[in-house]
Design an enzyme around this catalytic site. Structure first.
Site: not given
Length: 340
Positions: A159-161, A163, A261
């Site tokens: 997961l993105d930081r 998110t 995104r």
């Protein structure tokens, strides 16, 4: 495989006096011979060494691989070699800091589900899933530090930081392999909640825009819609409509970097609080509201997959983070007519 205490500084070999005086926090273990079990099998030798030789610089691990000091079944191998159950690995003497300066602090995270095969947590926003790219440690390093007896613990996905939400980790090699196969074959259903900015109209909208990954001059990883990019598909469903925003459920049909995104940005409805692809002036204003939004509003709220051992179909959910829920409440009543 036995707990590798031998790599943590417990050894009968004494360092020479000069070394002991100059490096009181380091030891020089003897060569070790480790037999690979079923759970270690299948991973690359370099990743295996990086995991068990805690405190050894990555550059040194690759040096002993290149020099042939690491042997498998008495033979030389390269860093791409994949371990097989029953392999006997010779690990040469290496200098290991007992308490490396960059050691990750032990931490646990809210557990959504756990058994002998899986660990599923609710990752908070602002925490990286792993170290690298200017981040010294992430979720995986912190969990390993808090669970020193765990023989195997690996990220299933990322997961993105910024998110929040569901993050799957495998506690067995077989579980990791099974879940990776499910994701590769499109069997896994991952859904996110995103707050899009702007006047969103459609109750359900497919976005199929190819995504190209690149690195900027200062080393930042970015993604853009380009015809030469990888095929990418997201399905957006409208859940709530507000005057300036829309709460969407994003269903991933492919799993590209920054997919949700960039797909929302490319359609003119960037995610609120997104500091890479968002409306930067609006983001700044959102931070100054009475109920501020100081993070990206993207949350991995649901995942469906087949249990790697039982084969049972599992659907797990993580509640929306409190700061996001509070921001939604501050927007007032949604326009339910938009859903009809």
């Amino acid at each position: 495989m036995k707990d590798l205490e031998r790599f943590s500084g417990k050894t009968t070999q004494k360092p020479r006096q000069s070394e002991a005086q100059s490096s009181p926090q380091t030891v020089l273990p003897q060569a070790q011979f480790v037999t690979i079990g079923e759970e270690e099998a299948g991973q690359r030798i370099d990743n295996y060494l990086l995991r068990i030789c805690k405190g050894v610089p990555k550059s040194h691990v690759y040096r002993i691989l290149r020099s042939g000091e690491v042997r498998v079944n008495k033979g030389r191998i390269d860093q791409l070699y994949r371990l097989v159950a029953g392999d006997v690995v010779r690990i040469p003497p290496v200098r290991i800091a007992e308490k490396p300066d960059n050691a990750a602090p032990a931490a646990e995270f809210p557990v959504i589900y756990e058994d002998a095969h899986l660990l599923v947590i609710d990752k908070p926003a602002g925490v990286a899933v792993h170290g690298g790219s200017g981040v010294s440690f992430g979720v995986i390093e912190q969990l390993r530090a808090s669970r020193p007896d765990a023989k195997f613990l690996e990220l299933v996905h990322r997961l993105d930081r910024e998110t929040s939400g569901l993050l799957l980790l495998a506690k067995k090699r077989s579980a990791l392999t099974s879940l990776h196969e499910q994701m590769r074959d499109g069997e896994t259903d991952k859904r996110y909640l995103a707050l899009a900015t702007g006047d969103w109209k459609n109750k359900r909208q497919h976005v199929k825009a190819p995504l190209h990954k690149y690195t900027t001059g200062d080393g930042e990883r970015r993604v853009a819609v380009m015809e030469t990019g990888m095929p990418s598909h997201t399905v957006f469903s409208l859940l709530r409509k507000y005057r300036e925003f829309a709460l969407l459920e994003a269903e991933l049909k492919t799993g590209r970097t920054h997919q949700i995104r960039v797909h929302l940005q490319s359609t003119g409805f960037p995610i609120a609080g997104d500091d890479k692809y968002g409306d930067f002036a609006l983001n700044k204003a959102l931070q100054k509201r009475a109920v501020p939004l100081k993070r990206m509003f993207l949350h991995a709220h649901q995942i469906t997959f087949r249990h790697p051992e039982s084969g049972k179909i599992m659907t797990l959910n993580a509640p929306l983070a409190p700061e996001c829920e509070k921001f939604l409440v501050s927007l007032g009543q949604p326009d339910n007519s938009a859903l009809q």
